[in-house]
Motif scaffolding. Structure first.
Motif, PDB file in Angstrom:
ATOM      1  N   TRP A  27       0.835  10.318  -3.616  1.00 44.89           N
ATOM      2  CA  TRP A  27      -0.224  10.628  -2.648  1.00 44.89           C
ATOM      3  C   TRP A  27       0.388  10.529  -1.238  1.00 44.89           C
ATOM      4  CZ3 TRP A  27      -3.562   6.573  -5.560  1.00 44.89           C
ATOM      5  CH2 TRP A  27      -4.101   7.160  -6.724  1.00 44.89           C
ATOM      6  N   THR A  28       1.323  11.407  -0.998  1.00 38.81           N
ATOM      7  CA  THR A  28       2.034  11.365   0.290  1.00 38.81           C
ATOM      8  C   THR A  28       1.723  12.550   1.180  1.00 38.81           C
ATOM      9  OG1 THR A  28       3.939  12.415  -0.777  1.00 38.81           O
ATOM     10  CG2 THR A  28       3.909   9.991  -0.678  1.00 38.81           C
ATOM     11  N   ASP A  29       0.876  13.457   0.721  1.00 36.90           N
ATOM     12  CA  ASP A  29       0.533  14.635   1.521  1.00 36.90           C
ATOM     13  C   ASP A  29      -0.345  14.199   2.690  1.00 36.90           C
ATOM     14  OD1 ASP A  29      -0.152  17.021   2.612  1.00 36.90           O
ATOM     15  OD2 ASP A  29      -1.036  17.876   0.786  1.00 36.90           O
ATOM     16  N   PRO A  30       0.093  14.398   3.945  1.00 40.90           N
ATOM     17  CA  PRO A  30      -0.714  13.996   5.098  1.00 40.90           C
ATOM     18  C   PRO A  30      -2.061  14.695   5.144  1.00 40.90           C
ATOM     19  CG  PRO A  30       1.539  14.454   5.761  1.00 40.90           C
ATOM     20  CD  PRO A  30       1.406  14.956   4.354  1.00 40.90           C
ATOM     21  N   GLY A  31      -2.188  15.837   4.492  1.00 34.51           N
ATOM     22  CA  GLY A  31      -3.462  16.531   4.482  1.00 34.51           C
ATOM     23  C   GLY A  31      -4.440  15.964   3.462  1.00 34.51           C
ATOM     24  N   GLN A  32      -3.913  15.133   2.560  1.00 35.70           N
ATOM     25  CA  GLN A  32      -4.772  14.531   1.535  1.00 35.70           C
ATOM     26  C   GLN A  32      -5.080  13.062   1.833  1.00 35.70           C
ATOM     27  OE1 GLN A  32      -6.015  16.042  -1.368  1.00 35.70           O
ATOM     28  NE2 GLN A  32      -5.335  17.978  -0.463  1.00 35.70           N
ATOM     29  N   VAL A  33      -4.064  12.295   2.158  1.00 33.45           N
ATOM     30  CA  VAL A  33      -4.227  10.849   2.363  1.00 33.45           C
ATOM     31  C   VAL A  33      -3.591  10.468   3.698  1.00 33.45           C
ATOM     32  CG1 VAL A  33      -3.728   8.537   1.475  1.00 33.45           C
ATOM     33  CG2 VAL A  33      -4.186  10.424  -0.127  1.00 33.45           C
ATOM     34  N   HIS A  34      -4.344   9.702   4.488  1.00 29.91           N
ATOM     35  CA  HIS A  34      -3.842   9.182   5.758  1.00 29.91           C
ATOM     36  C   HIS A  34      -3.869   7.653   5.672  1.00 29.91           C
ATOM     37  CE1 HIS A  34      -3.162   8.430   9.965  1.00 29.91           C
ATOM     38  NE2 HIS A  34      -4.318   7.762  10.038  1.00 29.91           N
ATOM     39  N   ALA A  35      -2.723   7.023   5.974  1.00 34.66           N
ATOM     40  CA  ALA A  35      -2.614   5.566   5.905  1.00 34.66           C
ATOM     41  C   ALA A  35      -2.548   4.997   7.303  1.00 34.66           C
ATOM     42  CB  ALA A  35      -1.377   5.167   5.106  1.00 34.66           C
ATOM     43  N   ALA A  36      -3.525   4.171   7.659  1.00 36.72           N
ATOM     44  CA  ALA A  36      -3.550   3.459   8.944  1.00 36.72           C
ATOM     45  C   ALA A  36      -3.332   1.990   8.626  1.00 36.72           C
ATOM     46  CB  ALA A  36      -4.871   3.691   9.670  1.00 36.72           C
ATOM     47  N   LEU A  37      -2.081   1.600   8.548  1.00 39.63           N
ATOM     48  CA  LEU A  37      -1.722   0.281   8.045  1.00 39.63           C
ATOM     49  C   LEU A  37      -1.313  -0.632   9.183  1.00 39.63           C
ATOM     50  CD1 LEU A  37       0.445   1.502   5.014  1.00 39.63           C
ATOM     51  CD2 LEU A  37      -2.025   1.117   5.122  1.00 39.63           C
ATOM     52  N   VAL A  78       0.842  -1.204   0.000  1.00 32.75           N
ATOM     53  CA  VAL A  78       0.000   0.000   0.000  1.00 32.75           C
ATOM     54  C   VAL A  78       0.878   1.254   0.000  1.00 32.75           C
ATOM     55  CG1 VAL A  78      -1.729   1.298   1.298  1.00 32.75           C
ATOM     56  CG2 VAL A  78      -1.923  -1.202   1.110  1.00 32.75           C
ATOM     57  N   ARG A  79       1.978   1.251   0.797  1.00 31.17           N
ATOM     58  CA  ARG A  79       2.862   2.419   0.812  1.00 31.17           C
ATOM     59  C   ARG A  79       3.463   2.670  -0.574  1.00 31.17           C
ATOM     60  NH1 ARG A  79       4.857  -0.156   5.505  1.00 31.17           N
ATOM     61  NH2 ARG A  79       4.074   0.767   7.439  1.00 31.17           N
ATOM     62  N   LYS A  80       3.922   1.618  -1.245  1.00 30.64           N
ATOM     63  CA  LYS A  80       4.502   1.775  -2.580  1.00 30.64           C
ATOM     64  C   LYS A  80       3.479   2.353  -3.555  1.00 30.64           C
ATOM     65  CE  LYS A  80       7.841  -1.992  -2.100  1.00 30.64           C
ATOM     66  NZ  LYS A  80       8.255  -3.342  -2.582  1.00 30.64           N
ATOM     67  N   THR A  81       2.226   1.923  -3.442  1.00 32.55           N
ATOM     68  CA  THR A  81       1.173   2.459  -4.320  1.00 32.55           C
ATOM     69  C   THR A  81       0.993   3.952  -4.087  1.00 32.55           C
ATOM     70  OG1 THR A  81       0.031   0.334  -4.355  1.00 32.55           O
ATOM     71  CG2 THR A  81      -1.258   2.276  -4.927  1.00 32.55           C
ATOM     72  N   LEU A  82       0.928   4.364  -2.826  1.00 36.44           N
ATOM     73  CA  LEU A  82       0.723   5.780  -2.515  1.00 36.44           C
ATOM     74  C   LEU A  82       1.930   6.617  -2.945  1.00 36.44           C
ATOM     75  CD1 LEU A  82      -0.899   5.477   1.053  1.00 36.44           C
ATOM     76  CD2 LEU A  82      -2.039   5.711  -1.162  1.00 36.44           C
TER      77      LEU A  82
END
Length: 556
Positions: A421-431, A412-416
Motif C-alpha cells: 500500500w505504497t501508492d500515494p494516490g491510495q494511501v497517505h501516511a502522516a506519521l 506503520v511504514r513496514k505494514t504498508l
C-alpha cells in the motif's frame, strides 16, 4: 356584653320559690341539673362544641402530618417508616388526650355546676320574702345568700319590677345576659330554674336564675310567679385552672410517649429493612456475576415471599446462564477444533494452487480462469481459518502480548510496504516521528493492516493514516507520556448510523442481502481484541466532511 354558651348550657329547671311557704314547690328534678355542660366557654354549644374542638385539633395534626409526608419523599425508607410510626403514635396520643380532656372537663364543670345550682335552689326555697319587697331587707337577704354560696361564695342579685338589689356595690351585673332574664321572666304554667355559663373579659362565670313563686291552693303544686327573680353569679376560675392543668399534663405526657414510641419504631423499621438490605446486596452481587447468590428466607410474611421469589428467579437465571455458557464454550471449541483440523489440508491446497498458478499461463482460458478462482478461494479460506483460530485464542484468554519498545512510525511504514500500500494516490501516511511505545509488533501490524484494508475495500481513496500522541488537551504531542493515537480515515460514503454500533461484531454484515463479505468478517473484531489486549480502545465514527474514521488509543 358577656358571651354566653348557647345550646344545652342554658337550662330551665322545673320549680320555683314559693312565697312564704318554704319548699312548697319541690325540686325533685335535681338529677337533671348537670346533664348539659359545655366544653368550651363562649364557643359552640354543650358537648358538641367540645367534640368539635377535639376533632379540630386532630384534623389540624392530620393536615400537618400529610404535609410532612409530602416533604419526606426524598428521605430514605427507614426515615419514612419511623416518621409514619411516630405519626400514628402522635395521632393516637392526640385523640386519646382530646377524648380524656373532654370527658374530664365535662365532669369537673358538671360537678361544680350541679353543686352551685342545687345549693342556690335550696337557699332560695327556704326564703320567705314579703311582697312588695323592701330594698334594705332584700339586700340583707342577698348578703346572707351570698355568704352561704357553694362550692364558693356567690354574688347574688334580685330583680322585682324596676327594683334592682345585689349583695355587691353594683345593683346589676353585666354577666347576666338578656337571654337568661327572658327565660326567668317567661310566662309559664311552671316557672323553671335556668342557668348559663358565660365568659366575660376572659373570665368564665356560672349564672343561675330562680324565679320566686307562691302557692295558689294549699296542698296542690300549682304555683304562680311573683315577679321576683333571684340571680347568682359565681366565677369558674378554679375549674378553668384545673382544665388547663389537665391540658398541660396531657401535652407534657405526649412528648415522653412519642420518645418511647421511637424505640418500637426503630425496631420495626429494622425488621422491615433487613430483608430489603439483604435483597439489595444480593442484587449487587448478582450484578457482579455471582449468580449463586441467595437470600436466607424465614417467616411467612410478604418480605419472606419476596426473598423466596428472588431465590427462585436467581436459581433459574443461574441455570439459564450456565447453559448458555456451556453452549458458547462448545461453539468456541468446535470453531477452534475445526480451524485446527483445516490447517493441514489447507497448507497442502495452498501449495498445489501455487503450482497451478505458475502453470496457468500454459492452460486454455477456461481452465486458467478456474485455476485462478480455486487459488483465490483457497487463500480466502486460509485467511478465515487463521482468523477463527485467532478469535478462539481470545475467547479462551490464551492470547498473550510480547511487547517491545518500537518506533511506531517505522512499524506503520513496514505494514504498508509489506501489503504494497505504497501508492500515494491510495494511501497517505502522516506519521509523527520519534514516537516510541511498548507494543506487540505482530498484533499492532494486524491492527493497522485490518483498518487500512477495511478502508480500501469499503471506502474510497484517499485513505489517510495518522500517528500522534495525545497529552489529554486535544493537541498533538511530541512523543512524551500520554496516549498513542492511530487514526485511519477514508473519503468514502461513511458508515450508516444504524451500522456504527455493530461494526466490531463478528460476521456482522451492513447489507444483509449480500451473500458473503469481501473478507472473513472477523477483521474488525480481531482489531478490537488486539487493541484491548494493549489496554486501549478503538472507535468508529463518521467525519463531518464525509468518510469513515477509525481511531485507536493506546496508553503509552
Amino acid at each position: 356584653m358577656p358571651r354566653e354558651e348557647p345550646g344545652r348550657d342554658t337550662r330551665d329547671l322545673p320549680g320555683g320559690t314559693p312565697y312564704g311557704t318554704g319548699n312548697a314547690y319541690g325540686s325533685g328534678t335535681g338529677d337533671a341539673y348537670g346533664s348539659g355542660t359545655g366544653d368550651a366557654y363562649g364557643s359552640g354549644g354543650g358537648e358538641t362544641s367540645g367534640r368539635g374542638d377535639g376533632n379540630g385539633e386532630a384534623d389540624g395534626r392530620g393536615r400537618a402530618a400529610r404535609r410532612g409526608r409530602l416533604r419526606l419523599r426524598p428521605f430514605g425508607l427507614r426515615t419514612r417508616l419511623v416518621l409514619a410510626f411516630l405519626l400514628v403514635a402522635a395521632v393516637g396520643c392526640g385523640t386519646t388526650a382530646a377524648l380524656t380532656y373532654r370527658a374530664a372537663r365535662s365532669a369537673i364543670l358538671e360537678q361544680t355546676q350541679n353543686t352551685a345550682v342545687s345549693a342556690f335552689r335550696d337557699q332560695v326555697d327556704d326564703l320567705a320574702v314579703p311582697l312588695p319587697p323592701d330594698e334594705e331587707s332584700l339586700r340583707d337577704t342577698l348578703l346572707n345568700l351570698a355568704g352561704k354560696g357553694k362550692p364558693r361564695p356567690w354574688r347574688v342579685y334580685a330583680e322585682y319590677g324596676s327594683l334592682r338589689v345585689s349583695s355587691t356595690d353594683r345593683p346589676t351585673s353585666s354577666v347576666i345576659t338578656p337571654e337568661l332574664r327572658a327565660r326567668a321572666h317567661a310566662r309559664r304554667d311552671t316557672p323553671r330554674t335556668s342557668f348559663q355559663r358565660v365568659v366575660k373579659n376572659g373570665v368564665p362565670y356560672l349564672t343561675i336564675a330562680i324565679p320566686a313563686v307562691f302557692i295558689t291552693r294549699v296542698g296542690e303544686e300549682a304555683a304562680q310567679p311573683t315577679g321576683l327573680v333571684f340571680y347568682a353569679v359565681m366565677e369558674l376560675r378554679e375549674e378553668e385552672a384545673n382544665v388547663e392543668a389537665m391540658v398541660t399534663a396531657a401535652r407534657d405526657g405526649a412528648l415522653p410517649a412519642l420518645a418511647i414510641a421511637l424505640v418500637p419504631a426503630l425496631i420495626a423499621s429494622r425488621g422491615v429493612l433487613r430483608p430489603v438490605r439483604e435483597l439489595r446486596r444480593a442484587a449487587h452481587s448478582m450484578g457482579r456475576g455471582r449468580l449463586d447468590t441467595r437470600i436466607h428466607a424465614k417467616g411467612s410474611d410478604e418480605l419472606a415471599d419476596l426473598a423466596r421469589t428472588f431465590n427462585e428467579s436467581a436459581a433459574e437465571l443461574e441455570r439459564s446462564v450456565t447453559e448458555l455458557r456451556r453452549a458458547e464454550a462448545r461453539a468456541r471449541r468446535f470453531a477452534s477444533d475445526v480451524s485446527h483440523e483445516l490447517r493441514t489440508p489447507l497448507a497442502g491446497m495452498l501449495a498445489v494452487t501455487e503450482v497451478l498458478d505458475e502453470d496457468a499461463e500454459g492452460l486454455d482460458s477456461d481452465t486458467a480462469r478456474a485455476v485462478r478462482l480455486i487459488s483465490a478461494e483457497t487463500v480466502k479460506l486460509a485467511v478465515l481459518v487463521e482468523d477463527l483460530m485467532e478469535i478462539s485464542r481470545f475467547d479462551a484468554r490464551a492470547a498473550e502480548l510480547h511487547t517491545d519498545e518500537v518506533d511506531v512510525a517505522d512499524c506503520v511504514r513496514k505494514t504498508l510496504i509489506s501489503r504494497r500500500w505504497t501508492d500515494p494516490g491510495q494511501v497517505h501516511a502522516a506519521l509523527g516521528e520519534g514516537i516510541r511505545a511498548r507494543l506487540d509488533p505482530r498484533r499492532f501490524d494486524v491492527v493497522v493492516a485490518n483498518l487500512v484494508g477495511n478502508a480500501l475495500r469499503h471506502g474510497r481513496p484517499l485513505v489517510t493514516v495518522r500517528v500522534y500522541t495525545d497529552e489529554g488537551d486535544g493537541g498533538a504531542g511530541t512523543g512524551e507520556a500520554g496516549v498513542l493515537v492511530v487514526q485511519v480515515s477514508d473519503r468514502g460514503p461513511g458508515i450508516h448510523p444504524d451500522v456504527l454500533p455493530h461494526v466490531f461484531e463478528r460476521f456482522y454484515k451492513a447489507d444483509p442481502a449480500r451473500a458473503r463479505s469481501a473478507g472473513s468478517g472477523l477483521g474488525l473484531a480481531i482489531t478490537q481484541e488486539n487493541v484491548r489486549l494493549h489496554g486501549g480502545t478503538v472507535e468508529a465514527a463518521n467525519h463531518p466532511a464525509g468518510g469513515a474514521v477509525f481511531t485507536v488509543r493506546i496508553p503509552l
